[in-house]
Design an enzyme around this catalytic site. Sequence first.
Site, PDB file in Angstrom:
ATOM      1  N   CYS A  47       9.020  97.101   7.750  1.00 43.83           N
ATOM      2  CA  CYS A  47       9.837  97.021   8.970  1.00 43.83           C
ATOM      3  C   CYS A  47      11.284  97.360   8.618  1.00 43.83           C
ATOM      4  O   CYS A  47      11.720  97.160   7.497  1.00 43.83           O
ATOM      5  CB  CYS A  47       9.742  95.598   9.530  1.00 43.83           C
ATOM      6  SG  CYS A  47      10.835  95.252  10.917  1.00 43.83           S
ATOM      7  N   SER A  49      13.819  95.759   9.333  1.00 42.27           N
ATOM      8  CA  SER A  49      14.555  94.561   8.899  1.00 42.27           C
ATOM      9  C   SER A  49      14.514  94.423   7.374  1.00 42.27           C
ATOM     10  O   SER A  49      15.501  93.991   6.768  1.00 42.27           O
ATOM     11  CB  SER A  49      13.980  93.294   9.528  1.00 42.27           C
ATOM     12  OG  SER A  49      13.993  93.397  10.926  1.00 42.27           O
ATOM     13  N   HIS A  52      17.130  96.641   6.102  1.00 41.35           N
ATOM     14  CA  HIS A  52      18.509  96.201   6.364  1.00 41.35           C
ATOM     15  C   HIS A  52      19.075  95.457   5.142  1.00 41.35           C
ATOM     16  O   HIS A  52      20.278  95.501   4.892  1.00 41.35           O
ATOM     17  CB  HIS A  52      18.553  95.249   7.562  1.00 41.35           C
ATOM     18  CG  HIS A  52      18.435  95.927   8.907  1.00 41.35           C
ATOM     19  ND1 HIS A  52      18.796  97.235   9.130  1.00 41.35           N
ATOM     20  CD2 HIS A  52      18.017  95.454  10.106  1.00 41.35           C
ATOM     21  CE1 HIS A  52      18.593  97.529  10.409  1.00 41.35           C
ATOM     22  NE2 HIS A  52      18.113  96.477  11.015  1.00 41.35           N
ATOM     23  N   HIS A  69       7.691  90.958   5.645  1.00 39.61           N
ATOM     24  CA  HIS A  69       7.426  89.877   6.602  1.00 39.61           C
ATOM     25  C   HIS A  69       6.391  90.305   7.632  1.00 39.61           C
ATOM     26  O   HIS A  69       6.280  89.693   8.685  1.00 39.61           O
ATOM     27  CB  HIS A  69       8.731  89.463   7.286  1.00 39.61           C
ATOM     28  CG  HIS A  69       9.357  90.576   8.072  1.00 39.61           C
ATOM     29  ND1 HIS A  69      10.047  91.598   7.471  1.00 39.61           N
ATOM     30  CD2 HIS A  69       9.369  90.846   9.393  1.00 39.61           C
ATOM     31  CE1 HIS A  69      10.460  92.435   8.403  1.00 39.61           C
ATOM     32  NE2 HIS A  69      10.045  92.014   9.586  1.00 39.61           N
ATOM     33  N   CYS A 175       4.950  91.336  12.722  1.00 39.72           N
ATOM     34  CA  CYS A 175       6.315  91.572  13.203  1.00 39.72           C
ATOM     35  C   CYS A 175       6.366  92.654  14.268  1.00 39.72           C
ATOM     36  O   CYS A 175       6.388  92.362  15.448  1.00 39.72           O
ATOM     37  CB  CYS A 175       7.298  91.911  12.082  1.00 39.72           C
ATOM     38  SG  CYS A 175       8.952  92.176  12.786  1.00 39.72           S
TER      39      CYS A 175
HETATM   40  P1  CND Z   1      13.163 102.068  12.983  1.00 40.49           P
HETATM   41  O1  CND Z   1      14.225 102.427  12.028  1.00 40.49           O
HETATM   42  O2  CND Z   1      11.775 102.496  12.714  1.00 40.49           O
HETATM   43  O3  CND Z   1      13.552 102.577  14.461  1.00 40.49           O
HETATM   44  C1  CND Z   1      14.857 102.667  14.925  1.00 40.49           C
HETATM   45  C2  CND Z   1      14.975 103.927  15.774  1.00 40.49           C
HETATM   46  O4  CND Z   1      16.280 103.954  16.347  1.00 40.49           O
HETATM   47  C3  CND Z   1      14.832 105.215  14.984  1.00 40.49           C
HETATM   48  O5  CND Z   1      13.852 106.038  15.623  1.00 40.49           O
HETATM   49  C4  CND Z   1      16.213 105.854  15.051  1.00 40.49           C
HETATM   50  O6  CND Z   1      16.169 107.271  15.092  1.00 40.49           O
HETATM   51  C5  CND Z   1      16.734 105.287  16.347  1.00 40.49           C
HETATM   52  N1  CND Z   1      18.201 105.278  16.481  1.00 40.49           N
HETATM   53  C6  CND Z   1      19.136 105.113  15.506  1.00 40.49           C
HETATM   54  N2  CND Z   1      20.370 105.126  16.043  1.00 40.49           N
HETATM   55  C7  CND Z   1      20.214 105.317  17.374  1.00 40.49           C
HETATM   56  C8  CND Z   1      21.115 105.436  18.469  1.00 40.49           C
HETATM   57  N3  CND Z   1      22.433 105.345  18.290  1.00 40.49           N
HETATM   58  N4  CND Z   1      20.600 105.634  19.711  1.00 40.49           N
HETATM   59  C9  CND Z   1      19.262 105.705  19.909  1.00 40.49           C
HETATM   60  N5  CND Z   1      18.352 105.608  18.899  1.00 40.49           N
HETATM   61  C10 CND Z   1      18.830 105.419  17.658  1.00 40.49           C
HETATM   62  O7  CND Z   1      13.239 100.458  13.096  1.00 40.49           O
HETATM   63  P2  CND Z   1      12.192  99.386  13.664  1.00 40.49           P
HETATM   64  O8  CND Z   1      11.564  99.903  14.903  1.00 40.49           O
HETATM   65  O9  CND Z   1      11.356  98.885  12.540  1.00 40.49           O
HETATM   66  O10 CND Z   1      13.226  98.201  14.022  1.00 40.49           O
HETATM   67  C11 CND Z   1      14.174  98.377  15.053  1.00 40.49           C
HETATM   68  C12 CND Z   1      15.184  97.245  15.055  1.00 40.49           C
HETATM   69  O11 CND Z   1      14.518  96.025  15.395  1.00 40.49           O
HETATM   70  C13 CND Z   1      15.836  96.992  13.695  1.00 40.49           C
HETATM   71  O12 CND Z   1      17.198  96.641  13.879  1.00 40.49           O
HETATM   72  C14 CND Z   1      15.072  95.801  13.167  1.00 40.49           C
HETATM   73  O13 CND Z   1      15.812  95.066  12.218  1.00 40.49           O
HETATM   74  C15 CND Z   1      14.882  95.031  14.452  1.00 40.49           C
HETATM   75  C16 CND Z   1      13.829  93.968  14.402  1.00 40.49           C
HETATM   76  C17 CND Z   1      13.993  92.868  15.232  1.00 40.49           C
HETATM   77  C18 CND Z   1      13.045  91.868  15.203  1.00 40.49           C
HETATM   78  C19 CND Z   1      13.162  90.685  16.116  1.00 40.49           C
HETATM   79  O14 CND Z   1      12.396  89.720  15.956  1.00 40.49           O
HETATM   80  N6  CND Z   1      14.066  90.704  17.106  1.00 40.49           N
HETATM   81  C20 CND Z   1      11.940  91.964  14.366  1.00 40.49           C
HETATM   82  N7  CND Z   1      11.803  93.060  13.570  1.00 40.49           N
HETATM   83  C21 CND Z   1      12.707  94.063  13.600  1.00 40.49           C
HETATM   84 ZN    ZN Z   2      10.364  92.980  11.367  1.00 40.79          ZN
END
Ligand code: CND
Ligand code: ZN
Length: 375
Positions: A47, A49, A52, A69, A175
């Site tokens: 993921c 995260s 990060h 995770h 997740c």
């Molecule tokens: P992933 O990196 O696969 O996807 C992110 C997408 O965003 C990519 O396709 C990028 O091209 C796109 N992107 C980047 N910048 C921009 C922008 N400015 N405008 C539009 N699109 C953009 O990540 P993921 O899907 O695995 O995770 C996404 C987020 O969710 C990330 O910050 C992660 O830490 C978070 C997350 C949250 C939770 C929760 O419980 N709330 C759980 N897991 C992950």
């Molecule tokens: Zn996650």
Amino acid sequence: MEAAGKVIKCKAAVAWGPHKPLSIEEIEVAPPKAHEVRIKIVAAGICRSDDHFLSGALNEVKYPVILGHEGVGIVESVGEGVTDLKPGDKVIPLFIPQCRECRCCKNPNSNLCYKNDGKYIGLMADGTSRFTCRGKPVYNFVMTSTFTEYTVVDEIAVAKIDDNAPSDQVCLLGCGFSTGYGSAVKIAQVKPGTTCAVFGLGGVGLSVVIGCKTAGASRIIGVDLNSSKFAKAKELGATECVNPKDHNEPIEEVLAKMTNDGVDYSFECVGSTGVMVSALMSCHFGCGTCVIVGVSPSSTKVSFDPLLLLTGRTIKGAVFGGFKSKDEVPKLVSDLMANKYSVDGLITHRLPFDKINEGFRLLREGISIRTILEF
Ligand code: CND
Ligand code: ZN
């Protein structure tokens, strides 16, 4: 079980610090103490995260640490006092536990358990670690640590699931899928016939798309800077896709024009404070709801004009899609097995566990949605 009560030597991907590749090492995994469970990991997803921390965007974790995770495994042995799990059970480790006793657990509207490790202490409840590498204790990650052949988790951080569940798919319920899907169906409670915008079309954002579609949204607009994500988004339910780079005006203005003043629901699945504000501005001024799902870098703050809310917008956020983990993950697994939804479309790559750094490369370069590590 043969190894019960004994230390297990196995392979793990140890993170010694940020900005470094993970190192496949032999580690020692101590037996589970009271109310703990030792799990043989079978499959794990990567993921954003996790990345990060490796990229340094999030800097609270202590090193050395075993990240990961989003996994599934089989219980190898249980510590004293564990009554609801036994060796051989198929389980999903939970980064948001459910103790069933704290104020949040007792509130039907919250899924955040007081015993979560949002402060990244990285140790078991007794303040010690079960992992050792090269003679040093290794920290765990958000109570799960799935990038290892064996992990030890607290019993409140593990869900027993159907033994016949397809491991290579249900690991995503630990997740990415649950987080995105729940953000749509549980946190936003998307209504049929509505219009949604999903910012960020990675594993989490695409799971929001699946949730919006399941909830009956009539328009689902995917927004991403990487247009190569659009074909998959459309396959999973997006009705149209927009790349902010293709427009001179801010994305919220583009969306306002497309949707008669704004979408009903917007979702931030990137982890950028700028995108969070755009997502808020993209939902309708009088009746729109914006859900924050992405995790922004440590110490960043969001700033916006409070008038955006006074006119009637709602902003919310959630971890793990608002699902009460121990109760609801088994149901999500049953729904997958009953074909109520599919996670197939999220899986773009499969790699043997020791190729984990390749999996992170595919994520960073925007090539993969989810890579499944097979153990
Ligand atoms: P992933 O990196 O696969 O996807 C992110 C997408 O965003 C990519 O396709 C990028 O091209 C796109 N992107 C980047 N910048 C921009 C922008 N400015 N405008 C539009 N699109 C953009 O990540 P993921 O899907 O695995 O995770 C996404 C987020 O969710 C990330 O910050 C992660 O830490 C978070 C997350 C949250 C939770 C929760 O419980 N709330 C759980 N897991 C992950
Ligand atoms: Zn996650």
